[in-house]
Design an enzyme around this catalytic site. Structure first.
Site, short mmCIF file in Angstrom:
data_model
loop_
_atom_site.label_atom_id
_atom_site.label_comp_id
_atom_site.label_asym_id
_atom_site.label_seq_id
_atom_site.Cartn_x
_atom_site.Cartn_y
_atom_site.Cartn_z
N SER A 140 0.83 -1.20 0.00
CA SER A 140 0.00 0.00 0.00
C SER A 140 0.87 1.26 0.00
O SER A 140 1.65 1.46 -0.93
CB SER A 140 -0.95 -0.05 1.19
OG SER A 140 -1.97 0.91 1.07
N ASP A 194 -9.88 -5.77 -3.55
CA ASP A 194 -9.24 -4.67 -2.82
C ASP A 194 -10.15 -3.44 -2.90
O ASP A 194 -10.36 -2.89 -3.97
CB ASP A 194 -7.87 -4.37 -3.43
CG ASP A 194 -7.03 -3.42 -2.59
OD1 ASP A 194 -7.60 -2.54 -1.91
OD2 ASP A 194 -5.80 -3.54 -2.61
N HIS A 213 -7.49 -5.84 0.80
CA HIS A 213 -6.34 -4.94 0.74
C HIS A 213 -5.18 -5.41 1.61
O HIS A 213 -4.02 -5.14 1.30
CB HIS A 213 -6.77 -3.54 1.18
CG HIS A 213 -5.70 -2.50 1.08
ND1 HIS A 213 -5.19 -2.07 -0.14
CD2 HIS A 213 -5.03 -1.80 2.03
CE1 HIS A 213 -4.26 -1.15 0.08
NE2 HIS A 213 -4.14 -0.97 1.38
#
Length: 288
Positions: A148, A236, A274
């Site tokens: 991320s 995600d 995610h």
């Protein structure tokens, strides 16, 4: 997570020691070093010196750059680190069990690390850890793994090494990547609810640049040439798969050797979202 003693990682993950590294004057960051599962029994009761010497044992080293929230003790990061369960059985899907050394740091301002987070500061922290590991690792491979927010840090660092030192890192893994921080903010599912409100760009996106937050992975690709693996889940909801596909195409379009760029998409039915790609049992094989 609350009530976690970051100085005692052994309460959460085996074969791991806590250490601190001064990355520039006045800034010290906390790091967990997990040794490969195959050295688990040997690691019992060992001190930091033993762990440092172990970095030269020819097992690959992952420098792990986490996302925006939490610390190195967050549950999905602990799962990534794990070398074995309490009963000594290897945990499928955990990179420690796959015989990687893992160095997971909390950037400045995170966890028990001092300082205040900035883009340049985060890059400086990881560069200092890379230099520290390189000085101890012999001929072992070193990989950058960003998740991320950490994907932008990872490509910043790979570019910096290439541009300023002529050094190509051995590999970069980007888990749930984005092209740059502005596009990441606007593609977030929550942001889309407000995207067409008057002033969205002025109040939400423009301040990112005014705060010198860019994380321009799309621009970094133009300098990079190391092997690149992108991992993204279909479900995600923070950085949708369309963003992952875009990052892949950006890399493919800038890399001379297209074979160095790979994208792995994890189907929605796995429920990885995610944060939980590290729970997939195929992950170590894909990385190797």
């Amino acid at each position: 997570p609350y009530f976690v003693d970051l100085q005692r990682p052994e309460l959460l993950v085996n074969n791991t020691i806590n250490l601190y590294l001064t990355t520039e004057p006045g800034v010290t960051v906390g790091i967990w070093h997990t040794v490969p599962g195959s050295r688990g029994a040997e690691a019992q009761g060992k001190d930091q010196r033993w762990y440092e010497e172990a970095l030269a044992d020819a097992h690959p080293i992952i420098i792990y750059m986490h996302g925006n929230g939490g610390t190195r003790a967050s549950s999905h990061r602990v799962q990534f680190l794990k070398a074995s369960s309490a009963g000594g059985q290897d945990l499928v899907g955990a990179m420690g069990a796959a015989n990687f050394h893992i160095l997971a740091l909390d950037y400045r301002g995170y966890g028990d690390s001092s300082g205040h987070p900035t883009e340049n500061g985060l890059t400086t922290d990881v560069l200092a850890l890379y230099d520290w590991a390189k000085a101890r690792s012999g001929n072992s491979s070193i990989l950058f793994w960003g998740h991320s927010l950490g994907t932008g840090v990872a490509t910043n660092l790979a570019r910096k090494l290439q541009e300023e030192r002529g050094v190509q890192v051995d590999g970069v893994v980007l888990e749930s990547a984005y092209s740059n921080i502005r596009e990441a903010a606007s593609s977030n599912c929550m942001a889309k609810l407000y995207y067409y409100f008057p002033g969205f760009e002025y109040f939400i996106l423009d301040p990112l640049h005014l705060s010198n937050l860019f994380f321009s992975t799309d621009e970094n690709f133009k300098i990079m040439s190391c092997p690149l693996l992108l991992l993204h889940a279909e479900d995600d909801m923070v950085l949708p798969l369309d963003m992952g596909r875009k990052v892949f195409e950006l890399a493919r379009n800038t890399y001379e050797d297209k074979n160095k760029v790979k994208l792995v998409i994890f189907p929605k039915k796995l429920g990885l979202g995610h944060d939980y790609i590290s729970y997939n049992p195929e992950l170590p094989t894909l990385v190797k």
